[in-house]
Every structure is written in structure tokens, then in C-alpha cells.
Motif scaffolding. Structure first.
Motif, PDB file in Angstrom:
ATOM      1  N   TYR A  34      26.122  50.254  27.339  1.00 20.28           N
ATOM      2  CA  TYR A  34      27.097  50.315  28.434  1.00 20.28           C
ATOM      3  C   TYR A  34      26.762  49.272  29.503  1.00 20.28           C
ATOM      4  O   TYR A  34      27.610  48.507  29.952  1.00 20.28           O
ATOM      5  CB  TYR A  34      27.075  51.737  29.011  1.00 20.28           C
ATOM      6  N   ASN A  38      28.476  45.281  31.094  1.00 22.56           N
ATOM      7  CA  ASN A  38      28.970  45.285  32.480  1.00 22.56           C
ATOM      8  C   ASN A  38      28.685  43.935  33.149  1.00 22.56           C
ATOM      9  O   ASN A  38      27.538  43.484  33.189  1.00 22.56           O
ATOM     10  CB  ASN A  38      28.305  46.427  33.263  1.00 22.56           C
ATOM     11  N   LYS A  39      29.724  43.358  33.656  1.00 19.38           N
ATOM     12  CA  LYS A  39      29.590  42.054  34.317  1.00 19.38           C
ATOM     13  C   LYS A  39      28.620  42.111  35.506  1.00 19.38           C
ATOM     14  O   LYS A  39      27.906  41.149  35.789  1.00 19.38           O
ATOM     15  CB  LYS A  39      30.977  41.600  34.805  1.00 19.38           C
ATOM     16  N   PHE A  40      28.563  43.288  36.144  1.00 15.49           N
ATOM     17  CA  PHE A  40      27.747  43.398  37.372  1.00 15.49           C
ATOM     18  C   PHE A  40      26.345  43.940  37.118  1.00 15.49           C
ATOM     19  O   PHE A  40      25.569  44.143  38.034  1.00 15.49           O
ATOM     20  CB  PHE A  40      28.478  44.288  38.394  1.00 15.49           C
ATOM     21  N   ASN A  46      30.478  48.724  40.651  1.00 18.90           N
ATOM     22  CA  ASN A  46      31.673  48.316  39.897  1.00 18.90           C
ATOM     23  C   ASN A  46      31.340  48.103  38.433  1.00 18.90           C
ATOM     24  O   ASN A  46      30.218  47.759  38.071  1.00 18.90           O
ATOM     25  CB  ASN A  46      32.243  47.018  40.469  1.00 18.90           C
ATOM     26  N   TYR A  47      32.392  48.281  37.561  1.00 14.47           N
ATOM     27  CA  TYR A  47      32.208  48.020  36.135  1.00 14.47           C
ATOM     28  C   TYR A  47      33.323  47.132  35.630  1.00 14.47           C
ATOM     29  O   TYR A  47      34.511  47.420  35.818  1.00 14.47           O
ATOM     30  CB  TYR A  47      32.203  49.326  35.326  1.00 14.47           C
ATOM     31  N   GLU A  48      32.954  46.030  35.037  1.00 11.80           N
ATOM     32  CA  GLU A  48      33.939  45.144  34.430  1.00 11.80           C
ATOM     33  C   GLU A  48      33.381  44.688  33.084  1.00 11.80           C
ATOM     34  O   GLU A  48      32.273  44.135  33.018  1.00 11.80           O
ATOM     35  CB  GLU A  48      34.208  43.936  35.330  1.00 11.80           C
ATOM     36  N   PHE A  49      34.174  44.948  32.004  1.00 13.54           N
ATOM     37  CA  PHE A  49      33.684  44.631  30.664  1.00 13.54           C
ATOM     38  C   PHE A  49      33.516  43.122  30.496  1.00 13.54           C
ATOM     39  O   PHE A  49      34.382  42.343  30.868  1.00 13.54           O
ATOM     40  CB  PHE A  49      34.666  45.159  29.606  1.00 13.54           C
ATOM     41  N   THR A  50      32.371  42.773  29.882  1.00 16.21           N
ATOM     42  CA  THR A  50      32.123  41.348  29.613  1.00 16.21           C
ATOM     43  C   THR A  50      31.202  41.178  28.399  1.00 16.21           C
ATOM     44  O   THR A  50      30.422  42.088  28.079  1.00 16.21           O
ATOM     45  CB  THR A  50      31.474  40.661  30.828  1.00 16.21           C
ATOM     46  N   GLN A  52      29.468  38.275  28.412  1.00 20.25           N
ATOM     47  CA  GLN A  52      28.745  37.092  28.884  1.00 20.25           C
ATOM     48  C   GLN A  52      27.232  37.186  28.683  1.00 20.25           C
ATOM     49  O   GLN A  52      26.585  36.183  28.415  1.00 20.25           O
ATOM     50  CB  GLN A  52      29.081  36.792  30.355  1.00 20.25           C
TER      51      GLN A  52
END
Lengths: 296, 366
Positions: A34, A38-40, A46-50, A52
Motif C-alpha cells: 500500500y 503512494n506518491k507521498f 494524502n494518498y495518490e496511486f503511483t 514511480q
């Protein structure tokens, strides 16, 4: 065994217990996954799928090199340890001294990893020193260097580590194999090798492939023995752990952990799915034939 | 190489030890070509060991095995002219019926068309035409054994070895398969060596029977000889239902011996044996040849009889058995056809005589 007189709640509680147990075991793995998406990163509000962090991992030359070495180690361990474990399992089926055989073969599992690793380290150092001395004395230079810490020593350490597991996995599959089939094949004119290739191997194939998959997972996850015996190169896990120890957990570390977990889950999940589909397919074929007989 | 071409199987001084345990003790045996030969005996007697030695699955501790005159004692199973049918679990579960039957032919590198042709012919012989594409688990126990037989026969080996092939089948199927095995053997003319502990099975199919027990070949002969005229006491006790009384020779006159059996003295034919007074012997009489005489018949002449007590009657369907007890405490059985048997005229505790004709008794010195 099912007790048909027991309460339905008892049955449901057993399932609840099982699901909770699995959840407890798997929560850390999924939590790691998980975070890795998470981008962060860890602990962020905050949670933003990535993807990267995975991208970073696959662009890191050090990690790619470590991944390559790990794969090579895993493949060499599979190629060496699986046949050795298979031979041990075959011998076990015929020996009269089964208890002693199992006890001796599984003994390395009960010795702590760091003790085994340290022992092997000292053993290889002494062996390497002795062989180098012998090479100097005799002028046979090819004698030296075989057991200098490096790929060969790490491989030996992993072979010793994985053989007991391979032995058990293959032996479980062999439990369903009837040795009369080998004798029947011999009676049909097969040599011992032909009997194994044509009759026994197709029936224990699942066990051998499972053992191979398990060996790859063990090799990926192993840290103590590999770190002490590997010499100059890095493996995926040794990089991951050294990063954690030196710089703490980064987003990239979570992605690396995710890769190792996904390799393990996909391998084992693949084997389970394949086995279940194969069983269903066989049952379906059988039902079709029985139906055809009954209608004919 | 020995010059005995009509002997399919010969063992000379064949023995097998497992550590300190002797499974087979110096067995000499000859099996003529084309015979249906049965190795019969109790479990653990060594008959399967003998069969496995013939098949090459065991290496003899001592002695030699000849197949059609060739010494094969140290030849592995795949190079012997034998094929084996096992008790169960010996079909290859991942291969179809055709795959199983054709496996040996494939190893011989025969062309596919020839293999297919032979497989079809052999499945027809064992009554399994149309089963080519089935997997073993889709067959009944009897069908599986037929496939095993087809797999052995298709190789056209000199000798087919059958290790308790019918043991896992139910009684009815076993009986049917017995007849079929015999018919198939007669049709193909190959030597069959069949191991069983079931005497009815042995009697049904055998041309000759060898009794194997305690690692020894006890006795060998045709089923009729073994049943009617067993030489050894063990055979009399193992085959059929015999009443056996032990005793001591008290007199020998011509071909007849008098034997003291404890409660009385009986006469028995000496069967050309050199007997002396004082020899320990046994006398056996088949239960169906015995009868019961009441107290009022004790003066009947020209029969041998031993005083006994009537115990009880057992109805067994085809026959009725009467249990009687000798004064020595030994139990004896008198068997008669249930159609002929009415309600027994004797009750428990009645004094009776166990009687038989002189010629019906067999005297055993070992």
C-alpha cells in the motif's frame, strides 16, 4: 473431520479464526505494498496511486545489478539443489533407516542461520587459505581461488540452506507415488532412467516445480548466509537491508519490499491456481466420460 | 547355458536373505513351458519373493535362475524375457489405456501404426475394446487388471508373472477373472506364473501348483494331486478342509500301518513310505469324506473310527459342517452337502464316532 452435530456457529467461528490468522500474517505485507504505491510515501496524510517508486527501483543500476545477481544465484541454486533434494527424497523412499535419514537431513534447519553462516565463512576462509598455499607449493595455480568469498561460496551456502526444504516438498508429492509403477515400467523393458523419465517424473513434476519455485523465493529472501558468504557482489535483499540500516526506509525500499513480496505471492499463487485448474479439468473430463457411458 | 528348452523357468538352490531374515531357503523349481503355474501359500511364506526373483526385481543371495535355459540371475528386469502383472496401483495414471498397453512397444521403438494395431488387438483379447482413450482412474478394479494383463501380453514375453493379480477384486469378480485368465493363457500359450494365497483361485486356474511356506517349497503337483493326495502334513492342513490327527506307529504290516492317536488306534495305508514302529506320523482325512456314527453304529465294520463328542452344526449354504471333538480335545469337521443334510440327529454332548473309509486317509511322515 466434520462433526455434523456441532453448532453452525462453531463452524463459522473456525472460518473467522482462519481468516483473522491469515489477515494477521498478511497485513504487514499488504501495508508495505500500500505504501509502495503512494506518491507521498509512508505516514503521509494524502494518498495518490503511483508506480514511480517502482520506476526508480528499475532505473537504479546498483539495484538492477543486485537483481541480476540474485536471479543468477536463484537459478544456479535451483539447478543444483533441486536434483540433489530429489535424489535424497528418492533414496529416503527406499532406505530402511528413515528416522535417521530425516533427522540428519533436516538438522541444518534447526541450526540458527548466523551460526551456519559464520561456520561456513570460517570453513571457506581456511579452505581457501589451504588451497592457495597448496597452489603456491605445487605451482598448480588453478587450485587457488576456488573458495575465495564470492558467487561460489554464496551458492554453496544457499544449496545447504535449501536442500532440506526441497527434500520435504518433493517427498510430500512422492507420498502419492506407488513404486510398483516403476517396477511395472522396468517390466515393460524400461531402464531405471526411462522409468523415472516416463512414469515417475510426470507424477511428481508438481512437487519438483513447487520445490524450484520455493527455492527461488528462499534465495530471494535469504540475507544472513548470503551477506556473509557473497564476497564483493550485492543481492537484492542485501541492498534492501543495507539501505534500511544506513538511511532508513525510503519509498524506494517499500517498492523493493513490494517486488520481493509480489514475486513470492505470484509464484505461490500461480502454482495453487494451476493445480486447482488442473484438478477441475481432470474432474470435468471424468464426469463427461461417465455421462457419455451412462447415456450410451 | 543349460540344455532344457522346454523348461521355461528353473531355479536351482535359490535363496534370498534380508539381513538376518531368510525369505527364501534354497528353492529348486522347474516350470514347463506353456503351463499355468501357481505359487500358493500363506502370506509371508516367500512366494512373492520367489516371483520377484524370477522377474529380476530382487537379486538372489544364492542360487541361479534360468529362463529357457539362460542364466538370468544377474540380469535386470528390463532385459529379462518376463512381464509382470502387479496386485494393484501399477497402471501409469497419467497415461491412457492405450498409452499403458503400448508403453513397452514404444520402448522397443516399434512404428506407431504397429503399436496401435497391437494395442487394439490386445485390448480386444482382454475384452476392453473401445477403452483405448480412458485413463486408469476411469476403470473398475477388474478392468484395470485386464489392462495390466494386456500390457504384459502385448510384449510377447516368454513368461508372464502375476503377483496376486486378483487380490484386490471382490469375490464374484475374482471368480470370473480366474476363468478368463485361464482362457487367455490357453489362447496365447505363454507360461504364466501366478502368486496367490487363495486356494480356490489356485485350484481354478493352475495346471500345477507349488506350495510355498516359511521360505521353502513344501510340495508341488497338479491341483488334483495336491488336493487328493498331499504328501506333506502342511499341505493337508493348508489345502481343502482336512481333519488331521497326530500319532505314533505301533505296527506295520504290508502296506498298512497301525497308528496310536491317543484315544484309539487307527489303520492307514503307508503310501510306500518306509515306516518303523515308534515313528511320529500324522493322518489326514478330507472333511467331506468323514461321517458321524452314533453310539448304536459303533459295531459297523470296515471303517476307521475315533470316539468323539458331537458339538454343533454350521449351515454354510452349499454345505453343512458338523463340529465334533475328540477325546484328546482336538476339533474335527464333518462336511456334507446341505441338500442331503436334514436336521442333525445328534445333539451337543452326544457320544459319537468320527468315521471314514480306510482308503480315504493319508499318512504323512513330515
Amino acid at each position: 473431520m466434520t462433526d455434523e452435530f456441532s453448532s453452525v456457529w462453531s463452524y463459522r467461528l473456525k472460518w473467522l479464526y482462519l481468516l483473522l490468522l491469515v489477515a494477521t500474517l498478511m497485513v504487514p505485507v499488504f501495508y508495505n505494498l500500500y505504501i509502495s504505491f503512494n506518491k507521498f510515501g509512508f505516514g503521509a496524510y494524502n494518498y495518490e496511486f503511483t508506480l514511480q517508486w517502482y520506476s526508480v527501483v528499475f532505473q537504479d543500476q546498483l539495484l538492477l545489478s543486485a537483481f541480476g545477481w540474485t536471479m543468477l544465484l536463484a537459478l544456479c541454486t535451483v539447478m543444483t539443489a533441486v536434483p540433489l533434494g530429489l535424489v535424497a527424497a528418492k533414496f529416503f523412499k527406499t532406505t530402511r533407516f528413515k528416522v535417521w535419514f530425516v533427522a540428519l537431513l533436516l538438522l541444518p534447519l534447526f541450526v540458527p542461520a548466523d551460526i551456519v553462516a559464520a561456520s561456513l565463512l570460517v570453513f571457506f576462509k581456511n579452505l581457501s587459505f589451504s588451497l592457495s598455499w597448496l597452489a603456491d607449493m605445487t605451482g598448480l595455480s588453478w587450485l587457488g581461488g576456488w573458495f575465495d568469498l564470492g558467487f561460489m561460496t554464496a551458492l554453496i551456502g544457499l544449496i545447504i540452506y535449501t536442500i532440506p526444504y526441497i527434500f520435504i516438498v518433493i517427498l510430500i508429492t512422492m507420498g502419492r507415488y506407488h513404486p510398483q509403477q516403476t517396477e511395472a515400467a522396468r517390466s515393460c523393458g524400461a531402464t531405471a532412467w526411462q522409468a523415472f523419465r516416463d512414469v515417475e517424473f510426470p507424477q511428481i513434476r508438481a512437487g519438483i516445480f513447487s520445490a524450484a519455485a520455493f527455492t527461488i523465493i528462499l534465495t530471494f529472501n535469504e540475507y544472513t548466509r548470503t551477506s556473509m558468504l557473497k564476497g564483493g557482489f550485492d543481492t537484492f535483499t542485501s541492498v534492501l537491508i543495507s539501505q534500511m540500516l544506513n538511511t532508513g526506509m525510503s519509498e524506494q525500499s517499500y517498492a523493493m519490499g513490494g517486488i520481493v513480496s509480489l514475486v513470492a505471492i505470484l509464484t505461490i499463487g500461480g502454482i495453487i491456481a494451476f493445480t486447482m485448474l488442473r484438478v477441475q479439468s481432470l474432474e470435468r473430463t471424468q464426469r463427461l466420460k461417465v455421462n457419455a457411458d451412462m447415456s450410451g | 547355458m543349460k540344455n532344457t528348452t522346454d523348461i521355461a523357468v528353473e531355479s536351482i538352490g535359490l535363496s534370498k536373505n534380508y539381513g538376518t531374515v531368510t525369505a527364501l531357503k534354497s528353492v529348486d523349481l522347474k516350470i514347463a513351458s506353456g503351463q499355468y503355474y501357481v505359487l500358493l501359500g500363506p502370506s509371508g511364506g516367500g512366494k512373492t519373493t520367489l516371483l520377484r526373483l524370477i522377474g529380476g526385481f530382487l537379486r538372489p543371495t544364492n542360487g541361479q535362475i534360468y529362463l529357457h535355459g539362460h542364466d538370468v540371475s544377474n540380469v535386470p528386469p528390463n532385459l529379462r524375457p518376463t512381464s509382470m502383472v502387479f496386485q494393484s496401483y501399477a497402471l501409469f495414471p497419467h497415461m491412457t489405456v492405450a498409452g499403458n498397453v503400448g508403453y513397452g512397444l514404444k520402448l522397443k521403438k516399434l512404428p506407431s501404426a504397429e503399436i496401435a494395431e497391437k494395442v487394439v488387438a490386445m485390448l480386444s483379447l482382454v475384452g476392453l475394446s473401445g477403452f483405448e482413450d480412458r485413463l486408469p482412474h476411469e476403470l473398475s478394479g477388474g478392468q484395470q487388471q485386464r489392462v495390466q494383463l494386456a500390457r504384459a501380453l502385448v510384449l510377447e514375453s516368454d513368461v508372464i508373472l502375476l503377483d496376486e493379480p486378483l487380490a484386490a477384486l471382490d469375490a464374484k469378480l475374482r471368480k470370473d477373472m480366474c476363468f478368463e485368465l485361464k482362457q487367455i493363457q490357453e489362447q496365447v500359450g505363454i507360461t504364466f506364473v501366478h502368486v496367490t494365497h487363495n486356494q480356490e483361485e489356485a485350484m481354478t486356474i493352475a495346471d500345477r501348483i507349488a506350495i510355498i511356506a516359511d521360505g521353502e517349497l513344501i510340495e508341488e503337483g497338479t491341483p488334483q494331486d495336491i488336493y487328493r493326495e498331499p504328501v506333506k502334513r502342511f499341505t493337508a492342513g493348508f489345502i481343502g478342509e482336512n481333519n488331521i490327527v497326530d500319532g505314533k506307529v505301533t505296527a506295520v504290516k504290508g502296506t498298512q500301518a497301525k497308528v496310536d492317536v491317543g484315544s484309539t488306534t487307527i489303520a492307514a495305508n503307508s503310501r510306500s513310505k518306509n515306516l518303523s514302529v515308534g515313528d511320529q506320523v500324522a493322518v489326514s482325512i478330507r472333511s467331506e469324506l468323514c461321517r458321524i456314527l452314533g453310539e448304536n453304529e459303533k459295531n459297523v465294520r470296515n471303517v476307521q473310527k475315533i470316539p468323539a463328542t458331537y458339538v454343533e452344526e454350521f449351515f454354510l449354504g452349499l454345505t453343512v459342517s458338523h463340529l465334533v471333538r475328540l477325546k484328546t480335545g482336538a476339533d474335527m469337521i464333518v462336511r456334507e452337502s446341505s441338500d442331503r443334510a436334514g436336521t442333525s440327529e445328534f445333539s451337543e454332548g452326544d457320544d459319537i464316532y468320527l468315521a471314514w473309509e480306510l482308503g480315504d486317509a493319508r499318512l504323512h511322515t513330515s
